[in-house]
Design an enzyme around this catalytic site. Sequence first.
Site, PDB file in Angstrom:
ATOM      1  CD  GLU A  12       9.558  -5.654   7.252  1.00 38.50           C
ATOM      2  OE1 GLU A  12       9.124  -4.654   6.639  1.00 38.50           O
ATOM      3  OE2 GLU A  12       9.468  -5.772   8.483  1.00 38.50           O
ATOM      4  N   GLY A  70      -4.696  -1.876   4.972  1.00 36.74           N
ATOM      5  CA  GLY A  70      -3.905  -2.990   4.439  1.00 36.74           C
ATOM      6  C   GLY A  70      -4.509  -4.345   4.756  1.00 36.74           C
ATOM      7  NE  ARG A  71      -6.144  -3.934  10.972  1.00 26.70           N
ATOM      8  CZ  ARG A  71      -5.555  -2.749  11.068  1.00 26.70           C
ATOM      9  NH1 ARG A  71      -4.436  -2.529  10.430  1.00 26.70           N
ATOM     10  NH2 ARG A  71      -6.080  -1.780  11.799  1.00 26.70           N
ATOM     11  CG  HIS A 124      -3.051 -35.641  17.819  1.00 19.05           C
ATOM     12  ND1 HIS A 124      -3.220 -36.861  18.426  1.00 19.05           N
ATOM     13  CD2 HIS A 124      -4.039 -35.533  16.903  1.00 19.05           C
ATOM     14  CE1 HIS A 124      -4.256 -37.484  17.868  1.00 19.05           C
ATOM     15  NE2 HIS A 124      -4.779 -36.689  16.942  1.00 19.05           N
ATOM     16  CE  LYS A 154       5.867  -0.697   9.797  1.00 19.88           C
ATOM     17  NZ  LYS A 154       4.888  -0.098   8.904  1.00 19.88           N
ATOM     18  CE  LYS A 194      -3.539   2.309   2.716  1.00 13.76           C
ATOM     19  NZ  LYS A 194      -4.433   2.276   3.870  1.00 13.76           N
ATOM     20  CD  GLU A 234      -1.526  -4.328  11.481  1.00 14.98           C
ATOM     21  OE1 GLU A 234      -0.320  -4.583  11.594  1.00 14.98           O
ATOM     22  OE2 GLU A 234      -2.084  -4.227  10.373  1.00 14.98           O
TER      23      GLU A 234
HETATM   24  O1  F6P Z   1       3.384  -2.676   9.695  1.00 15.32           O
HETATM   25  C1  F6P Z   1       2.044  -2.961   9.621  1.00 15.32           C
HETATM   26  C2  F6P Z   1       1.524  -2.735   8.243  1.00 15.32           C
HETATM   27  O2  F6P Z   1       1.380  -1.373   8.003  1.00 15.32           O
HETATM   28  C3  F6P Z   1       0.216  -3.470   8.018  1.00 15.32           C
HETATM   29  O3  F6P Z   1      -0.870  -2.785   8.487  1.00 15.32           O
HETATM   30  C4  F6P Z   1       0.246  -3.665   6.563  1.00 15.32           C
HETATM   31  O4  F6P Z   1      -0.654  -4.667   6.177  1.00 15.32           O
HETATM   32  C5  F6P Z   1       1.681  -4.038   6.336  1.00 15.32           C
HETATM   33  O5  F6P Z   1       2.396  -3.253   7.258  1.00 15.32           O
HETATM   34  C6  F6P Z   1       2.201  -3.824   4.955  1.00 15.32           C
HETATM   35  O6  F6P Z   1       2.118  -2.496   4.557  1.00 15.32           O
HETATM   36  P1  F6P Z   1       2.274  -2.079   3.040  1.00 15.32           P
HETATM   37  O7  F6P Z   1       1.173  -2.729   2.269  1.00 15.32           O
HETATM   38  O8  F6P Z   1       2.202  -0.588   3.014  1.00 15.32           O
HETATM   39  O9  F6P Z   1       3.617  -2.577   2.565  1.00 15.32           O
END
Ligand code: F6P
Length: 551
Positions: free
Chosen positions: A212, A267-268, A384, A512, A206, A353
């Site tokens: 990452e 995002g979620r 189990h 972060k 987003k 979240e």
């Molecule tokens: O760090 C949390 C977050 O902002 C989530 O809410 C989101 O889904 C994820 O990181 C990834 O964010 P982006 O889609 O901006 O890379």
Amino acid sequence: MNKLTSLPSWKQLKNHFNKIQHSHMRELFEKDPFRQEKYSIIFEDILFDYSKNRVTEKTMTLLLDLADESKLKHWIEKLVRGDKVNFTENNAALHTALRTPAQHSTQLKNKDIINDVHRQLDKMERFTEIVRCGEWAGYTGKAITDIVNIGIGGSDLGPQMITQALKPYQIKNMKFHFISNIDARHFLDITDKLNPETTLFIIVSKSFKTQETMLNAHSARRWFLQRAKNSELVSQHFVAVSTNIKKVTEFGIKQENIFLFWDWVGGRYSLWSSVGMSIALSVGMKRFRELLAGANAMDNHFSTAPFNKNIPVIMGLLGIWYNNFFGCESHAILPYDHLLNQLPAYLEQADMESNGKSITRSGNKTNYSTGCIVWGAQGINGQHAFYQLMHQGTKLIPADFISSAIPQIGLPEHHETMLSNFIAQSEALMRGRNHDETLQELKLQGLSHDEIESCLPHMVFEGNRPTNSILFRQVTPRTLGSLIAMYEHKVFVQGIIWNINSFDQWGVELGKTLAKKVLADLKSNHSCEHDSSTNSLIRYFKLLNRDNCVL
Ligand code: F6P
């Protein structure tokens, strides 16, 4: 005093809890032969049976009063109308608009966003069709065989979970991979098996700033260019899904290969948009649109069904009952269907979240517990592993048992056996096995008096452990859409009652920011200015990295 705990229904629930907290569900079932009918709701082919909960008619009435006193109806209207429910980010949370049929309209800033949504869906359709039929060729003219989704959090969990769940519908000549972890092993494990000539990367972010994802995206481009040797060819192998056109363009992805979504989607909550590109490539747009239709049907149910027949509302209220009155800390998600393998991981983010907050909408610290710890695993495997604690431990863990009646593929006996466990476990958790029943059982086994005395207390099950059972015909795109939307709305219901903002995630920011500072410290020779533990971790990392390190 915060508003929630002074609501009349809250106070009444407290008194009521004191009276009924020790009532046993077994007796509630014995007293009322119609208990299951009273406490279950059918939506399309989804049965939501909540009769194995520690509730009476009075409990449900008071919980429904709580929903009314919290103005839930009004908040649902605000959500779907596009009001700025995510006020800390000055945004609407219009994931429902992503699955609204084209003939409807939702106005945001004097613009019909449903038009925008369908324009992107149509663009996705054109793109997915040419990739799936082999018309979109890689740089040597070969058709694409491998799709790699690079993203994390909401840009990974939803697409990955749904792609796995809809595997029976997956196109035969393509494989789907998901890279989220920054650990190079994840990247290399996947790319080692791939041929750059036939690989398509979808960079999903987003913000297009997530550390990452950006690192993995750059490594993917480097990996590609080491083989293809020509940066002009990147556009045939990289597309992006983002709200940040500027950053995507800087990365080198062509305008026509950017799929948009909008800042009014969290995002979620975004798998329904072009974030779901890997899903659409895997199962085709027809199925993807069925997924959206299933979610839309659940949205309509949520907005229109009376609260006592409204699945997300009831789910949310039951969660409040256990979290705030019984003091339960966690809630288990237990799918009995291998296709739903990744549902617990997906719901961890969706729920925690969203509702892992402790400041109310008016800026005060809550004086009550909020977001539950959501966790889980395949039910059968869990039996189990951790079910022992659920059956006989000291903690009360409410759980959702989820299964389908008809398997997509079968081997003799497998599905019935799994279903028998799905049904028996919730029965066992509810009924338990009392002293007399256990004694009887041990006698039948021919144990001596002394043997019985020593093991009997260990073999008694208190029961009275609450569960919801969710059973549907099959994991189809439509049912899955409804199921996921159901959980999204359950989270919303709880956020409204707790009076928190379920749509921001400021809690992830501090880590972060500090990681950037620590990264600089790991690379530098200067002394660091953290606490003694953090400083020593940085020093020890550097020490271990020295060639001649001797400990
Ligand atoms: O760090 C949390 C977050 O902002 C989530 O809410 C989101 O889904 C994820 O990181 C990834 O964010 P982006 O889609 O901006 O890379």
